[in-house]
Design a protein around this motif. Structure first.
Motif, mmCIF file in Angstrom:
data_model
loop_
_atom_site.group_PDB
_atom_site.id
_atom_site.type_symbol
_atom_site.label_atom_id
_atom_site.label_comp_id
_atom_site.label_asym_id
_atom_site.label_seq_id
_atom_site.Cartn_x
_atom_site.Cartn_y
_atom_site.Cartn_z
ATOM 1 N N GLY A 26 0.787 -1.228 0.000
ATOM 2 C CA GLY A 26 0.000 0.000 0.000
ATOM 3 C C GLY A 26 0.819 1.277 0.000
ATOM 4 N N SER A 27 2.101 1.200 0.380
ATOM 5 C CA SER A 27 2.933 2.406 0.384
ATOM 6 C C SER A 27 3.139 2.894 -1.048
ATOM 7 N N GLU A 28 3.269 4.203 -1.190
ATOM 8 C CA GLU A 28 3.454 4.815 -2.502
ATOM 9 C C GLU A 28 4.763 5.578 -2.537
ATOM 10 N N GLY A 29 5.252 5.803 -3.740
ATOM 11 C CA GLY A 29 6.493 6.538 -3.891
ATOM 12 C C GLY A 29 6.712 6.975 -5.319
ATOM 13 N N VAL A 30 7.967 7.380 -5.596
ATOM 14 C CA VAL A 30 8.352 7.855 -6.922
ATOM 15 C C VAL A 30 9.715 7.274 -7.260
ATOM 16 N N ILE A 31 9.821 6.699 -8.450
ATOM 17 C CA ILE A 31 11.101 6.240 -8.984
ATOM 18 C C ILE A 31 11.531 7.270 -10.024
ATOM 19 N N THR A 32 12.761 7.753 -9.899
ATOM 20 C CA THR A 32 13.299 8.711 -10.858
ATOM 21 C C THR A 32 14.326 8.013 -11.732
ATOM 22 N N SER A 33 14.124 8.132 -13.046
ATOM 23 C CA SER A 33 15.072 7.541 -13.997
ATOM 24 C C SER A 33 15.395 8.563 -15.077
ATOM 25 N N ALA A 34 16.552 8.385 -15.696
ATOM 26 C CA ALA A 34 16.961 9.285 -16.772
ATOM 27 C C ALA A 34 16.008 9.177 -17.964
ATOM 28 N N ALA A 35 15.557 7.959 -18.250
ATOM 29 C CA ALA A 35 14.726 7.727 -19.428
ATOM 30 C C ALA A 35 13.283 8.205 -19.265
ATOM 31 N N TYR A 36 12.726 8.060 -18.056
ATOM 32 C CA TYR A 36 11.295 8.306 -17.883
ATOM 33 C C TYR A 36 10.970 9.409 -16.883
ATOM 34 N N GLY A 37 11.974 10.019 -16.259
ATOM 35 C CA GLY A 37 11.709 11.069 -15.273
ATOM 36 C C GLY A 37 11.143 10.483 -13.991
ATOM 37 N N ASP A 38 10.250 11.215 -13.355
ATOM 38 C CA ASP A 38 9.625 10.774 -12.107
ATOM 39 C C ASP A 38 8.402 9.914 -12.420
ATOM 40 N N VAL A 39 8.427 8.696 -11.936
ATOM 41 C CA VAL A 39 7.344 7.743 -12.186
ATOM 42 C C VAL A 39 6.725 7.344 -10.845
ATOM 43 N N PRO A 40 5.437 7.655 -10.630
ATOM 44 C CA PRO A 40 4.790 7.244 -9.384
ATOM 45 C C PRO A 40 4.584 5.728 -9.367
ATOM 46 N N PHE A 41 4.613 5.168 -8.166
ATOM 47 C CA PHE A 41 4.365 3.738 -8.022
ATOM 48 C C PHE A 41 3.681 3.450 -6.697
ATOM 49 N N LYS A 42 3.134 2.245 -6.626
ATOM 50 C CA LYS A 42 2.534 1.744 -5.392
ATOM 51 C C LYS A 42 3.084 0.347 -5.140
ATOM 52 N N LEU A 43 3.416 0.057 -3.896
ATOM 53 C CA LEU A 43 3.761 -1.315 -3.534
ATOM 54 C C LEU A 43 2.441 -2.073 -3.399
ATOM 55 N N ALA A 44 2.099 -2.826 -4.426
ATOM 56 C CA ALA A 44 0.819 -3.536 -4.460
ATOM 57 C C ALA A 44 0.816 -4.730 -3.518
ATOM 58 N N SER A 45 2.007 -5.285 -3.264
ATOM 59 C CA SER A 45 2.116 -6.449 -2.386
ATOM 60 C C SER A 45 3.537 -6.540 -1.863
ATOM 61 N N VAL A 46 3.689 -6.825 -0.576
ATOM 62 C CA VAL A 46 4.989 -7.094 0.023
ATOM 63 C C VAL A 46 4.831 -8.277 0.962
ATOM 64 N N VAL A 47 5.630 -9.314 0.727
ATOM 65 C CA VAL A 47 5.711 -10.457 1.634
ATOM 66 C C VAL A 47 7.150 -10.467 2.139
ATOM 67 N N ASP A 48 7.340 -10.156 3.413
ATOM 68 C CA ASP A 48 8.665 -9.965 3.991
ATOM 69 C C ASP A 48 9.602 -11.126 3.675
ATOM 70 N N LYS A 49 10.773 -10.770 3.204
ATOM 71 C CA LYS A 49 11.846 -11.712 2.861
ATOM 72 C C LYS A 49 11.426 -12.746 1.826
ATOM 73 N N GLU A 50 10.473 -12.371 0.976
ATOM 74 C CA GLU A 50 10.030 -13.279 -0.084
ATOM 75 C C GLU A 50 9.769 -12.569 -1.409
ATOM 76 N N SER A 51 8.894 -11.535 -1.398
ATOM 77 C CA SER A 51 8.530 -10.916 -2.675
ATOM 78 C C SER A 51 7.896 -9.547 -2.470
ATOM 79 N N PHE A 52 7.907 -8.784 -3.566
ATOM 80 C CA PHE A 52 7.143 -7.547 -3.593
ATOM 81 C C PHE A 52 6.737 -7.272 -5.035
ATOM 82 N N VAL A 53 5.664 -6.480 -5.182
ATOM 83 C CA VAL A 53 5.139 -6.115 -6.493
ATOM 84 C C VAL A 53 4.949 -4.604 -6.517
ATOM 85 N N ILE A 54 5.520 -3.975 -7.548
ATOM 86 C CA ILE A 54 5.374 -2.538 -7.766
ATOM 87 C C ILE A 54 4.441 -2.338 -8.954
#
Length: 138
Positions: free
Chosen positions: A46-74
């Motif tokens: 559920g946490s949200e943030g921004v990834i900054t890249s040279a190619a795409y600039g600022d890209v908003p994202f949401k952590l759709a799923s996080v399973v500690d020490k196993e997986s995450f989905v952006i």
């Protein structure tokens, strides 16, 4: 829908790989094109943030799923219709070490055509990122 998946094995333990994932300041070391990543809140579903890249600039994202020490989905919107979903999974190997699996999906109307256009670049970065993560976790 378009998708691409890569895996890489490392001698590093699962915990060392997971530590690289949750240390957002280190993402530019192993995630090609990432200049910085900012997260509002904990590395949790559920946490949200921004990834900054040279190619795409600022890209908003949401952590759709996080399973500690196993997986995450952006999830990041590409446009009004298409979502880019990046899944990162780490699993312990029976012989020691860990297997890293990264998957990207474009989903929504027009995603197959978009994948045909952008897929090669996305796939190249995905493979390079998994290999760089192996090195960073060592």
């Amino acid at each position: 829908m378009w998708n691409h998946e890569v895996s890489a094995d490392t001698e590093a333990p699962l915990e060392a790989v997971w530590a690289q994932y949750v240390d957002l300041s280190g993402w530019p070391k192993w995630n090609p094109g990432t200049q910085k990543i900012e997260l509002k809140g904990a590395f949790a579903t559920g946490s949200e943030g921004v990834i900054t890249s040279a190619a795409y600039g600022d890209v908003p994202f949401k952590l759709a799923s996080v399973v500690d020490k196993e997986s995450f989905v952006i999830e990041s919107p590409v446009n009004e219709d298409v979502v880019l979903r990046t899944s990162c999974h780490v699993a312990a190997l029976p012989s020691g070490g860990a297997r890293i699996t990264h998957r990207m999906e474009l989903e929504g109307p027009g995603s197959e055509q978009m994948g045909a256009t952008l897929g090669e670049d996305l796939s190249k970065n995905l493979a390079a990122g998994a290999q760089a993560l192996v090195e960073a976790a060592a």
